[in-house]
Design an enzyme around this catalytic site. Structure first.
Site, PDB file in Angstrom:
ATOM      1  CD  GLU A  85      -3.285 -10.187  -1.404  1.00  0.00           C
ATOM      2  OE1 GLU A  85      -4.349  -9.781  -0.898  1.00  0.00           O
ATOM      3  OE2 GLU A  85      -2.436  -9.433  -1.913  1.00  0.00           O
TER       4      GLU A  85
ATOM      5  CG  ASN B 112       1.119 -10.535  -2.076  1.00  0.00           C
ATOM      6  OD1 ASN B 112       0.734 -11.698  -2.136  1.00  0.00           O
ATOM      7  ND2 ASN B 112       0.358  -9.546  -1.641  1.00  0.00           N
TER       8      ASN B 112
ATOM      9  CE  LYS C 255      -1.225  -6.929  -4.564  1.00  0.00           C
ATOM     10  NZ  LYS C 255      -1.816  -6.952  -3.188  1.00  0.00           N
TER      11      LYS C 255
ATOM     12  CD  GLU D  12      -0.417  -5.628  -0.390  1.00  0.00           C
ATOM     13  OE1 GLU D  12      -1.604  -5.273  -0.370  1.00  0.00           O
ATOM     14  OE2 GLU D  12       0.032  -6.413  -1.227  1.00  0.00           O
TER      15      GLU D  12
ATOM     16  CB  CYS E 288      -5.115  -8.236  -3.867  1.00  0.00           C
ATOM     17  SG  CYS E 288      -6.279  -7.493  -2.730  1.00  0.00           S
TER      18      CYS E 288
ATOM     19  CG  ASN F 129      -5.987 -10.789   2.318  1.00  0.00           C
ATOM     20  OD1 ASN F 129      -6.021 -11.207   3.467  1.00  0.00           O
ATOM     21  ND2 ASN F 129      -5.548 -11.545   1.333  1.00  0.00           N
TER      22      ASN F 129
HETATM   23  N1  ING Z   1      -5.850  -4.816  -0.938  1.00  0.00           N
HETATM   24  C1  ING Z   1      -6.715  -3.833  -1.451  1.00  0.00           C
HETATM   25  C2  ING Z   1      -7.182  -4.075  -2.872  1.00  0.00           C
HETATM   26  O1  ING Z   1      -6.654  -3.566  -3.842  1.00  0.00           O
HETATM   27  C3  ING Z   1      -7.336  -1.529  -1.649  1.00  0.00           C
HETATM   28  C4  ING Z   1      -6.192  -2.433  -1.307  1.00  0.00           C
HETATM   29  C5  ING Z   1      -8.533  -1.606  -0.922  1.00  0.00           C
HETATM   30  C6  ING Z   1      -7.228  -0.672  -2.720  1.00  0.00           C
HETATM   31  C7  ING Z   1      -9.610  -0.766  -1.255  1.00  0.00           C
HETATM   32  C8  ING Z   1      -8.304   0.149  -3.084  1.00  0.00           C
HETATM   33  C9  ING Z   1      -9.496   0.098  -2.357  1.00  0.00           C
HETATM   34  O2  ING Z   1      -8.177  -4.767  -2.977  1.00  0.00           O
HETATM   35  C10 ING Z   1      -4.774  -5.442  -1.498  1.00  0.00           C
HETATM   36  N2  ING Z   1      -4.177  -6.385  -0.736  1.00  0.00           N
HETATM   37  O3  ING Z   1      -4.346  -5.145  -2.613  1.00  0.00           O
END
Ligand code: ING
Length: 302
Positions: free
Chosen positions: A46, A108, A125, A144, A170, A195
């Protein structure tokens, strides 16, 4: 059998001021490594062209410089050219800025480019994590919801390289609905980039579970829908933020058949057979025989 040698092409950190030319050069090097190991399909992360900029509150040019206004662009064309030269199809995640009449729209986004260089699929996204306003209590932001609109393409599938393909991005992978819609539309391979920070500010007690939740999400998505899943990380310590690795190729059985070992630029390769989806879709997950949509109403309620 419909066999394809596929690769997850993980990127290590991309610095805030690293040029697209540099990121593209790194991706071409990964593509060559994958090619040398027989791969014909490569999945990049991503937002693969830049640092994960939603970690800062930005505006104006400081924000706009992280978006693509054309694809390919002069900086990204070398990636398209190298892929066509090597006969490789690839998934690429990037920030999309488009002028819709007078209105600017920001997504995204991911695309799939065939070995012939044609953009066969596009996805924007749907599940945007994080928040809209700067929140002082956070060690880093996750803006985001500020920088991207809710994707307006749904979860499309498309035909490429002899199979039915789907894409997501993601956070989408954490929502079973993402994989189910793609599965109902016949996706045999779901490609995605991510990410994912190791630290989740609202629930730090889960930080040690990020790798587990990453694979749990994708393995379940693969198994419950009898699809191959390739998930590729932007990984490592990026501008002070620890991002998980764990890029992998997952069979329709839910088994991880290949994965990266570190958190830098790294390729992992496996031969996938799209015909293996039938092992699930004609048996335990034969939707026509066993699914009961009449009982699933709440899933689609607001
Ligand atoms: N990043 C993360 C993801 O869903 C996140 C946000 C991190 C959500 C950890 C929950 C736990 O993997 C993106 N860019 O969506």
């Amino acid at each position: 059998s419909r066999k394809i040698v596929a690769a997850t092409a993980q990127l290590g950190p991309i610095a805030r001021d690293e040029s697209r030319t540099s990121a593209v050069a790194r991706m071409i090097a990964l593509m060559r490594t994958a090619h040398d190991r027989g791969a014909r399909l490569v999945v990049f992360p991503e937002l693969a062209l830049t640092t994960f900029f939603p970690r800062w509150l930005l505006e104006g040019h400081d924000l706009d410089r992280f978006y693509e206004t054309e694809m390919p662009s002069p900086e990204t064309l070398p990636l398209f050219d190298a892929a066509r030269e090597m006969g490789i199809g690839f998934y690429l995640g990037f920030a999309e800025l488009l002028l819709d009449g007078e209105r600017e729209r920001r997504f995204n986004t991911s695309i799939f480019v065939t070995p012939e260089g044609r953009i066969a699929g596009k996805y924007r996204k749907v599940h945007l994590p994080g928040h809209y306003n700067h929140e002082d209590w956070r060690a880093f932001q996750h803006l985001e919801k500020r920088y991207f609109e809710h994707g307006d393409l749904g979860f499309p599938v498309f035909e490429a390289m002899g199979g039915t393909m789907g894409m997501c991005l993601c956070n989408d992978r954490r929502w079973p609905e993402t994989f189910r819609v793609l599965g109902l539309r016949g996706a045999e391979l779901v490609m995605l980039g991510y990410n994912t920070p190791q630290h989740y500010p609202q629930a730090p007690e889960h930080d040690h579970l990020q790798d587990f939740h990453n694979h749990l999400s994708m393995q379940h998505g693969a198994y419950a829908n009898g699809a191959w899943v390739i998930g590729t990380a932007k990984a490592g310590l990026e501008e002070g933020c620890e991002l998980i690795g764990g890029s992998c190729i997952i069979a329709p059985t839910g088994e991880i058949v290949a994965r990266t070992q570190g958190r830098g630029d790294e390729v992992a390769v496996a031969e996938i057979d799209l015909d293996r989806c039938r092992e699930l879709r004609e048996n335990v997950f034969n939707f026509a025989l066993h699914r009961e949509p009449g009982d699933y109403g709440p899933i689609c309620e607001g």
